[in-house]
Motif scaffolding. Structure first.
Motif, PDB file in Angstrom:
ATOM      1  N   SER A  38       0.873  -1.273  -0.006  1.00 48.24           N
ATOM      2  CA  SER A  38      -0.044   0.028   0.076  1.00 48.24           C
ATOM      3  C   SER A  38       0.952   1.179  -0.018  1.00 48.24           C
ATOM      4  O   SER A  38       1.315   1.799   1.001  1.00 48.24           O
ATOM      5  N   ALA A  39       1.209   1.850  -1.256  1.00 47.24           N
ATOM      6  CA  ALA A  39       2.081   2.660  -1.248  1.00 47.24           C
ATOM      7  C   ALA A  39       1.467   4.112  -0.816  1.00 47.24           C
ATOM      8  O   ALA A  39       2.268   5.124  -0.556  1.00 47.24           O
ATOM      9  N   SER A  40       0.094   4.034  -0.593  1.00 42.35           N
ATOM     10  CA  SER A  40      -0.471   5.419  -0.283  1.00 42.35           C
ATOM     11  C   SER A  40      -0.490   5.585   1.074  1.00 42.35           C
ATOM     12  O   SER A  40      -1.332   6.659   1.757  1.00 42.35           O
ATOM     13  N   LEU A  41      -0.123   4.713   2.102  1.00 46.00           N
ATOM     14  CA  LEU A  41      -0.303   4.996   3.508  1.00 46.00           C
ATOM     15  C   LEU A  41      -1.690   5.067   3.941  1.00 46.00           C
ATOM     16  O   LEU A  41      -1.931   5.898   4.794  1.00 46.00           O
ATOM     17  N   GLY A  42      -2.446   4.214   3.159  1.00 44.96           N
ATOM     18  CA  GLY A  42      -3.938   4.311   3.639  1.00 44.96           C
ATOM     19  C   GLY A  42      -4.739   5.348   3.182  1.00 44.96           C
ATOM     20  O   GLY A  42      -6.071   5.291   2.742  1.00 44.96           O
ATOM     21  N   CYS A  43      -4.039   6.065   2.474  1.00 47.36           N
ATOM     22  CA  CYS A  43      -4.588   7.203   1.491  1.00 47.36           C
ATOM     23  C   CYS A  43      -6.007   7.786   2.157  1.00 47.36           C
ATOM     24  O   CYS A  43      -7.014   7.865   1.568  1.00 47.36           O
ATOM     25  N   CYS A  44      -5.831   8.149   3.538  1.00 40.88           N
ATOM     26  CA  CYS A  44      -6.869   8.733   4.336  1.00 40.88           C
ATOM     27  C   CYS A  44      -8.196   8.026   4.123  1.00 40.88           C
ATOM     28  O   CYS A  44      -9.229   8.397   3.943  1.00 40.88           O
ATOM     29  N   GLY A  45      -8.098   6.756   4.205  1.00 40.24           N
ATOM     30  CA  GLY A  45      -9.219   5.825   4.367  1.00 40.24           C
ATOM     31  C   GLY A  45      -9.573   5.062   2.974  1.00 40.24           C
ATOM     32  O   GLY A  45     -10.216   3.917   3.193  1.00 40.24           O
ATOM     33  N   LEU A  46      -9.012   5.524   1.870  1.00 41.00           N
ATOM     34  CA  LEU A  46      -9.113   4.747   0.702  1.00 41.00           C
ATOM     35  C   LEU A  46      -8.502   3.370   0.515  1.00 41.00           C
ATOM     36  O   LEU A  46      -8.941   2.533  -0.301  1.00 41.00           O
ATOM     37  N   ALA A  47      -7.666   3.069   1.269  1.00 45.28           N
ATOM     38  CA  ALA A  47      -6.834   1.813   1.389  1.00 45.28           C
ATOM     39  C   ALA A  47      -6.556   1.467   2.605  1.00 45.28           C
ATOM     40  O   ALA A  47      -5.669   0.634   2.914  1.00 45.28           O
ATOM     41  N   ASP A  48      -7.503   2.049   3.444  1.00 48.02           N
ATOM     42  CA  ASP A  48      -7.422   1.629   5.177  1.00 48.02           C
ATOM     43  C   ASP A  48      -8.472   0.256   5.422  1.00 48.02           C
ATOM     44  O   ASP A  48      -9.005  -0.425   4.438  1.00 48.02           O
ATOM     45  N   LYS A  49      -8.628  -0.140   6.687  1.00 43.25           N
ATOM     46  CA  LYS A  49      -9.414  -1.024   7.006  1.00 43.25           C
ATOM     47  C   LYS A  49     -10.711  -0.876   6.630  1.00 43.25           C
ATOM     48  O   LYS A  49     -11.266   0.111   6.475  1.00 43.25           O
ATOM     49  N   ASP A  50     -11.162  -2.158   5.836  1.00 42.13           N
ATOM     50  CA  ASP A  50     -12.492  -2.430   5.311  1.00 42.13           C
ATOM     51  C   ASP A  50     -12.738  -1.808   3.970  1.00 42.13           C
ATOM     52  O   ASP A  50     -13.628  -1.746   3.382  1.00 42.13           O
ATOM     53  N   ALA A  51     -11.636  -1.198   3.570  1.00 41.85           N
ATOM     54  CA  ALA A  51     -11.615  -0.657   2.196  1.00 41.85           C
ATOM     55  C   ALA A  51     -11.663  -1.524   0.988  1.00 41.85           C
ATOM     56  O   ALA A  51     -11.320  -2.747   1.261  1.00 41.85           O
ATOM     57  N   HIS A  52     -12.413  -1.313  -0.070  1.00 39.74           N
ATOM     58  CA  HIS A  52     -12.587  -2.100  -1.153  1.00 39.74           C
ATOM     59  C   HIS A  52     -11.553  -1.681  -2.397  1.00 39.74           C
ATOM     60  O   HIS A  52     -11.919  -0.597  -2.743  1.00 39.74           O
ATOM     61  N   VAL A  53     -10.952  -2.574  -2.598  1.00 37.43           N
ATOM     62  CA  VAL A  53      -9.664  -2.258  -3.625  1.00 37.43           C
ATOM     63  C   VAL A  53      -9.401  -3.209  -4.747  1.00 37.43           C
ATOM     64  O   VAL A  53      -9.953  -4.344  -4.715  1.00 37.43           O
ATOM     65  N   LEU A  54      -8.948  -2.642  -5.825  1.00 36.09           N
ATOM     66  CA  LEU A  54      -8.600  -3.543  -6.932  1.00 36.09           C
ATOM     67  C   LEU A  54      -6.856  -3.508  -7.112  1.00 36.09           C
ATOM     68  O   LEU A  54      -6.367  -2.499  -7.015  1.00 36.09           O
ATOM     69  N   MET A  55      -6.451  -4.729  -7.245  1.00 33.95           N
ATOM     70  CA  MET A  55      -4.987  -4.978  -7.183  1.00 33.95           C
ATOM     71  C   MET A  55      -4.289  -5.615  -8.341  1.00 33.95           C
ATOM     72  O   MET A  55      -5.112  -6.417  -9.169  1.00 33.95           O
ATOM     73  N   THR A  56      -3.126  -5.550  -8.538  1.00 36.41           N
ATOM     74  CA  THR A  56      -2.525  -5.988  -9.570  1.00 36.41           C
ATOM     75  C   THR A  56      -1.158  -7.078  -8.853  1.00 36.41           C
ATOM     76  O   THR A  56      -0.954  -6.879  -7.652  1.00 36.41           O
ATOM     77  N   LYS A  57      -0.906  -8.214  -9.604  1.00 33.97           N
ATOM     78  CA  LYS A  57       0.082  -9.085  -8.869  1.00 33.97           C
ATOM     79  C   LYS A  57       1.313  -8.597  -9.027  1.00 33.97           C
ATOM     80  O   LYS A  57       1.666  -7.761 -10.092  1.00 33.97           O
ATOM     81  N   MET A  58       2.117  -8.758  -8.055  1.00 35.42           N
ATOM     82  CA  MET A  58       3.556  -8.293  -8.191  1.00 35.42           C
ATOM     83  C   MET A  58       4.410  -9.541  -8.185  1.00 35.42           C
ATOM     84  O   MET A  58       4.247 -10.512  -7.535  1.00 35.42           O
ATOM     85  N   LYS A  59       5.471  -9.323  -9.135  1.00 32.23           N
ATOM     86  CA  LYS A  59       6.510 -10.383  -9.122  1.00 32.23           C
ATOM     87  C   LYS A  59       7.573 -10.011  -8.080  1.00 32.23           C
ATOM     88  O   LYS A  59       7.899  -8.958  -7.755  1.00 32.23           O
ATOM     89  N   ALA A  60       8.236 -11.136  -7.519  1.00 37.19           N
ATOM     90  CA  ALA A  60       9.143 -11.134  -6.274  1.00 37.19           C
ATOM     91  C   ALA A  60      10.174 -10.165  -6.649  1.00 37.19           C
ATOM     92  O   ALA A  60      10.606  -9.419  -5.932  1.00 37.19           O
ATOM     93  N   ASP A  61      10.831 -10.149  -7.950  1.00 39.47           N
ATOM     94  CA  ASP A  61      11.938  -9.296  -8.131  1.00 39.47           C
ATOM     95  C   ASP A  61      11.782  -7.976  -8.520  1.00 39.47           C
ATOM     96  O   ASP A  61      12.491  -7.245  -8.489  1.00 39.47           O
ATOM     97  N   LYS A  62      10.268  -7.679  -8.316  1.00 38.89           N
ATOM     98  CA  LYS A  62       9.837  -6.205  -8.683  1.00 38.89           C
ATOM     99  C   LYS A  62       9.409  -5.585  -7.356  1.00 38.89           C
ATOM    100  O   LYS A  62       9.158  -4.409  -7.699  1.00 38.89           O
ATOM    101  N   ASN A  63       9.268  -6.226  -6.200  1.00 38.73           N
ATOM    102  CA  ASN A  63       8.705  -5.463  -5.083  1.00 38.73           C
ATOM    103  C   ASN A  63       9.548  -4.489  -4.577  1.00 38.73           C
ATOM    104  O   ASN A  63      10.688  -4.647  -4.846  1.00 38.73           O
ATOM    105  N   PRO A  64       8.910  -3.475  -4.011  1.00 40.22           N
ATOM    106  CA  PRO A  64       9.696  -2.347  -3.114  1.00 40.22           C
ATOM    107  C   PRO A  64      10.590  -3.007  -2.317  1.00 40.22           C
ATOM    108  O   PRO A  64      10.350  -4.313  -1.770  1.00 40.22           O
TER     109      PRO A  64
END
Length: 306
Positions: A63-89
């Motif tokens: 979650s790069a957005s630090l929760g984005c003021c609730g948009l990616a916090d607890k109970d938020a409904h999100v859409l994600m992409t898969k990450m390759k292990a060698d591409k992870n931060p």
């Protein structure tokens, strides 16, 4: 016009993963950049149990957005992409997914609808780059020599890395800084003030998008010292050179009809207004995200309130 497809970012992965945020920071990795999320059907294709209920699988997501003021916090409904292990931060190697979009449900005239919001800050840069190449920004056309993340130093006055540099169609160099704007509400006020207000009957799509907002230790502190530094340095460059200096707010949602620099941070608001008075160009780019992971250009002329 389509500006972006998340499958490009996911290196060809065809699936967007739908999930609900369970906990952030994660129970297992104590950093606000990692969340525990439950994958949901049908987007994730996890599978269905015999009685037809949704099967859930808990995974780690970046979650790069630090929760984005609730948009990616607890109970938020999100859409994600898969990450390759060698591409992870760095330090997030155990995350299998990247949170990119938030899904906000609402009801209009008895009909259930949803707004999809781009919340990963790096998406804003991708959108601006493609908008530039497709001449979507009406006041920055036919650019050349475009470069990303360029460090600029001018004595002891300027020392920053800006998102883009290039040359416009009049052969004038420009510097362009991008700010992601995922937040919006009916009025730009504090959450405490908003709770006292009644928005009954307001058109759902008449919100004001605003920047910045977020956690700070003291109310007098700037929300984003980096954003404040950037606008002040753009003003210096604009006053002392012939370079076009541009600040572009990327609004990754469509339930809005105006943009404002937030009253939450009057120091930043005043700095942007002063910079604009001294020649820094302030633009908006409004983008619509869809469930298939594509982003589409909407407009670049949203009313701006400084």
């Amino acid at each position: 016009m389509q500006l972006y497809d998340l499958k490009t970012w996911a290196e060809g992965e065809q699936t967007l993963y739908e999930a609900q945020v369970i906990k952030r920071p994660s129970k297992y990795i104590k950093t606000p950049y990692v969340a525990d999320v439950s994958l949901l059907d049908p987007v994730s294709k996890v599978g269905m149990v015999e009685d037809g209920e949704k099967e859930q699988q808990t995974v780690l997501a970046h979650s790069a957005s630090l929760g984005c003021c609730g948009l990616a916090d607890k109970d938020a409904h999100v859409l994600m992409t898969k990450m390759k292990a060698d591409k992870n931060p760095k330090g997030k190697e155990k995350c299998a997914y990247r949170i990119c979009l938030a899904v906000i449900p609402y009801c209009e005239n008895g009909v259930q609808k949803e707004t999809i919001v781009g919340i990963h800050p790096k998406l804003a840069e991708e959108l601006v780059e493609n908008a530039l190449y497709h001449n979507c920004l009406s006041k920055l056309q036919n650019i050349s020599n475009l470069k990303r993340e360029v460090s600029i130093r001018i004595g002891d006055k300027v020392n920053s890395r800006f998102d883009f540099t290039g040359v416009d169609d009049n052969n004038i160099p420009f510097i362009l800084e991008v700010k992601n704007v995922p937040l919006a509400d009916f009025e730009d006020v504090t959450s405490k003030e908003r709770k006292k207000m009644d928005f009954t009957g307001r058109d759902y799509n008449s919100k004001v998008s605003y920047f910045p907002d977020g956690y700070r230790k003291k109310s007098a502190d700037p929300v984003s010292p980096r954003a404040l530094k950037h606008i002040r340095e753009l003003e210096i460059i604009c006053k002392e050179t012939k370079v076009r200096c541009i600040l572009c707010f990327v609004i990754q949602r469509t339930d809005i009809d105006r943009f404002t620099t937030s009253q939450i941070d009057m120091e930043y608001k005043n700095a942007v207004k002063q910079a604009a008075n001294n020649g820094v160009e302030i633009y908006t780019l409004v983008v619509e995200w869809r469930r298939d992971g594509t982003a589409h250009f909407v407009r670049d002329d949203l009313p701006i309130l400084l």
